[in-house]
Scaffold this active site. Structure first.
Site, PDB file in Angstrom:
ATOM      1  N   TYR A   1      -2.993  -1.129  10.088  1.00 26.15           N
ATOM      2  CA  TYR A   1      -2.848  -1.547   8.792  1.00 26.15           C
ATOM      3  C   TYR A   1      -1.351  -1.179   8.344  1.00 26.15           C
ATOM      4  O   TYR A   1      -0.755  -1.966   7.485  1.00 26.15           O
ATOM      5  CB  TYR A   1      -4.123  -1.022   8.141  1.00 26.15           C
ATOM      6  CG  TYR A   1      -4.103  -1.145   6.558  1.00 26.15           C
ATOM      7  CD1 TYR A   1      -4.602  -2.280   5.876  1.00 26.15           C
ATOM      8  CD2 TYR A   1      -3.645  -0.178   5.772  1.00 26.15           C
ATOM      9  CE1 TYR A   1      -4.578  -2.325   4.505  1.00 26.15           C
ATOM     10  CE2 TYR A   1      -3.667  -0.147   4.278  1.00 26.15           C
ATOM     11  CZ  TYR A   1      -4.013  -1.236   3.841  1.00 26.15           C
ATOM     12  OH  TYR A   1      -4.090  -1.535   2.301  1.00 26.15           O
TER      13      TYR A   1
ATOM     14  N   SER B   1       0.880  -1.085  -0.020  1.00 21.18           N
ATOM     15  CA  SER B   1      -0.170   0.137   0.092  1.00 21.18           C
ATOM     16  C   SER B   1       1.080   1.403  -0.061  1.00 21.18           C
ATOM     17  O   SER B   1       2.022   1.173   0.372  1.00 21.18           O
ATOM     18  CB  SER B   1      -0.933   0.077   1.290  1.00 21.18           C
ATOM     19  OG  SER B   1      -1.516   1.192   1.369  1.00 21.18           O
TER      20      SER B   1
HETATM   21  N1  LIG Z   1      -8.623   0.052  -1.592  1.00 24.06           N
HETATM   22  C1  LIG Z   1      -7.630   0.735  -1.492  1.00 24.06           C
HETATM   23  O1  LIG Z   1      -7.606   1.865  -1.412  1.00 24.06           O
HETATM   24  C2  LIG Z   1      -6.242  -0.062  -1.262  1.00 24.06           C
HETATM   25  C3  LIG Z   1      -5.038   0.844  -1.288  1.00 24.06           C
HETATM   26  C4  LIG Z   1      -3.766   0.166  -1.079  1.00 24.06           C
HETATM   27  C5  LIG Z   1      -3.867  -1.369  -0.801  1.00 24.06           C
HETATM   28  N2  LIG Z   1      -4.869  -1.762  -0.905  1.00 24.06           N
HETATM   29  C6  LIG Z   1      -4.807  -3.396  -0.533  1.00 24.06           C
HETATM   30  O2  LIG Z   1      -5.508  -3.944  -1.794  1.00 24.06           O
HETATM   31  C7  LIG Z   1      -5.658  -5.389  -1.271  1.00 24.06           C
HETATM   32  C8  LIG Z   1      -7.091  -5.690  -1.715  1.00 24.06           C
HETATM   33  O3  LIG Z   1      -8.167  -4.871  -1.124  1.00 24.06           O
HETATM   34  P1  LIG Z   1      -9.025  -4.476  -1.797  1.00 24.06           P
HETATM   35  O4  LIG Z   1      -8.940  -2.770  -1.692  1.00 24.06           O
HETATM   36  O5  LIG Z   1      -9.600  -4.808  -3.238  1.00 24.06           O
HETATM   37  O6  LIG Z   1     -10.515  -4.840  -0.809  1.00 24.06           O
HETATM   38  P2  LIG Z   1     -11.744  -5.737  -0.868  1.00 24.06           P
HETATM   39  O7  LIG Z   1     -12.339  -5.923   0.239  1.00 24.06           O
HETATM   40  O8  LIG Z   1     -12.607  -4.942  -2.142  1.00 24.06           O
HETATM   41  O9  LIG Z   1     -11.091  -6.929  -1.520  1.00 24.06           O
HETATM   42  C9  LIG Z   1     -10.234  -7.748  -0.634  1.00 24.06           C
HETATM   43  C10 LIG Z   1     -10.582  -9.196  -0.760  1.00 24.06           C
HETATM   44  O10 LIG Z   1     -10.137 -10.036  -0.084  1.00 24.06           O
HETATM   45  C11 LIG Z   1     -11.002 -11.069   0.526  1.00 24.06           C
HETATM   46  N3  LIG Z   1     -10.336 -11.411   1.789  1.00 24.06           N
HETATM   47  C12 LIG Z   1     -10.587 -10.981   3.061  1.00 24.06           C
HETATM   48  N4  LIG Z   1      -9.946 -11.724   4.221  1.00 24.06           N
HETATM   49  C13 LIG Z   1      -9.410 -12.811   3.457  1.00 24.06           C
HETATM   50  C14 LIG Z   1      -8.792 -13.973   3.911  1.00 24.06           C
HETATM   51  N5  LIG Z   1      -8.461 -14.232   5.219  1.00 24.06           N
HETATM   52  N6  LIG Z   1      -8.332 -14.795   3.183  1.00 24.06           N
HETATM   53  C15 LIG Z   1      -8.697 -14.550   1.670  1.00 24.06           C
HETATM   54  N7  LIG Z   1      -9.395 -13.787   1.272  1.00 24.06           N
HETATM   55  C16 LIG Z   1      -9.851 -12.745   1.910  1.00 24.06           C
HETATM   56  C17 LIG Z   1     -12.067 -10.417   0.713  1.00 24.06           C
HETATM   57  O11 LIG Z   1     -13.372 -11.230   0.716  1.00 24.06           O
HETATM   58  C18 LIG Z   1     -12.234  -9.604  -0.677  1.00 24.06           C
HETATM   59  O12 LIG Z   1     -12.636 -10.391  -1.761  1.00 24.06           O
HETATM   60  C19 LIG Z   1      -5.533  -5.395   0.194  1.00 24.06           C
HETATM   61  O13 LIG Z   1      -4.386  -6.004   0.567  1.00 24.06           O
HETATM   62  C20 LIG Z   1      -5.422  -3.830   0.587  1.00 24.06           C
HETATM   63  O14 LIG Z   1      -4.693  -3.757   1.712  1.00 24.06           O
HETATM   64  C21 LIG Z   1      -6.164  -1.154  -1.180  1.00 24.06           C
END
Ligand SMILES: NC(=O)c1ccc[n+]([C@@H]2O[C@H](COP(=O)([O-])OP(=O)(O)OC[C@H]3O[C@@H](n4cnc5c(N)ncnc54)[C@H](O)[C@@H]3O)[C@@H](O)[C@H]2O)c1
Length: 277
Positions: free
Chosen positions: A158, A143
């Site tokens: 986080y 991130s």
């Molecule tokens: N959305 C943002 O602004 C952002 C920014 C930087 C980094 N991220 C990172 O991106 C990655 C994806 O997140 P996102 O934003 O797409 O969120 P999201 O909630 O849309 O997707 C996350 C997915 O991970 C799954 N998940 C959660 N816990 C789990 C587990 N224990 N085992 C398997 N699957 C699991 C959820 O069911 C979901 O489908 C994460 O690592 C998050 O930290 C997101």
């Protein structure tokens, strides 16, 4: 790794958001894609979307925090496809609230999913990826909060987890230099996903889904409704990830406008070195 067509991608957290974006971008390159997610229904939905690109897809329910679950995922994937060329350790969650007030359960859940999820992915997949013929690549989702601690957004637990993901990725990249396994860490800023509803997946053993604290509840609701202003489309993030894999980029940056935030952190560290004598 330049030529992706016909190769195999595994994306954890593939049922939503950035994972779905990476899966669709990988499929557009002709990759066969495995969607692993704790939520089986959304993973199956994305598998159907992926199939529209006339590649194979497979949805597997897996909990990245559980090493046995990730090992079973890897066994299933290697049995079915015989190799894995792109492993995206992407599943992640956050808790909202001051780090100083975070509970043991908050720390455990976020570290179990965000840090041990990556570790479990590496332990289950890497030995067989190293042993197979040809190039392969690992993308760990960090991130922007893995490169600097954001001010005014209460995601400190986080942030700590994502610093760990960056360190794991940087170290692994050095360790695998002699192998044909590239390593990148993805460091996005705001992306329009369901991360604001991450609590839906907190297990009962760690307190179950917690309410979002009042001061940030409005921001979270706005983001969940599709607001959030400059938040990026996750499909665009997916395309940037694939470009980063092809370029073997150590860091995959999606939001160039966040550069100053990272520069300020390193300037403060360098200033401390200047004062050190
Ligand atoms: N959305 C943002 O602004 C952002 C920014 C930087 C980094 N991220 C990172 O991106 C990655 C994806 O997140 P996102 O934003 O797409 O969120 P999201 O909630 O849309 O997707 C996350 C997915 O991970 C799954 N998940 C959660 N816990 C789990 C587990 N224990 N085992 C398997 N699957 C699991 C959820 O069911 C979901 O489908 C994460 O690592 C998050 O930290 C997101």
């Amino acid at each position: 790794m330049q030529d992706l067509a016909g190769k195999i991608a595994v994306v954890t957290g593939g049922g939503s958001g950035i994972g779905r974006g990476i899966a669709l971008a990988a499929a557009a390159e002709g990759m066969h894609v495995v969607l692993a997610d704790i939520e089986q229904g959304p993973a199956a939905d994305v598998a159907r979307e992926v199939s529209a690109a006339e590649v194979e897809s497979l949805a597997v329910q897996a909990n990245v925090a559980d090493p046995d679950s990730v090992k079973a995922l890897a066994d299933q994937v290697f049995d079915r496809f015989g190799a894995v060329h792109l492993l995206c350790n992407n599943a992640g969650v956050f808790t909202l609230g001051d780090l100083a007030d975070a509970s043991q359960d908050d720390w455990r859940w976020v570290m179990d999913v965000n840090v041990m999820g990556v570790v479990n992915g590496l332990q289950a997949f890497l030995p067989r990826m190293r042993a197979q013929d040809g190039e392969s690549h690992i993308v760990n989702t960090g991130s922007l909060a893995g490169l600097m601690a954001p001010r005014g957004l209460p995601i400190g637990v986080y942030t700590a987890s994502k610093y760990a993901v960056v360190a794991i990725s940087e170290t692994l990249r050095m360790e695998l230099e002699a192998d044909q396994v590239g390593v990148s860490v993805l460091c996005p800023g705001g992306v329009q996903t369901r991360i604001w509803e991450a609590e839906r997946n907190r297990p009962d053993s760690l307190g179950g889904p917690q309410p979002i604290p009042e001061p940030v509840a409005a921001v979270a609701q706005e983001a969940a409704r599709g607001g959030g202003g400059a938040a990026m489309d996750p499909e665009q993030v997916g395309r940037i990830v694939i470009a980063g894999v092809k370029a073997d980029s150590p860091y995959i940056i999606t939001h160039p406008e966040t550069r100053g935030l990272v520069a300020r952190r390193f300037e403060a560290i360098m200033a401390a070195f200047d004062q050190a004598g």
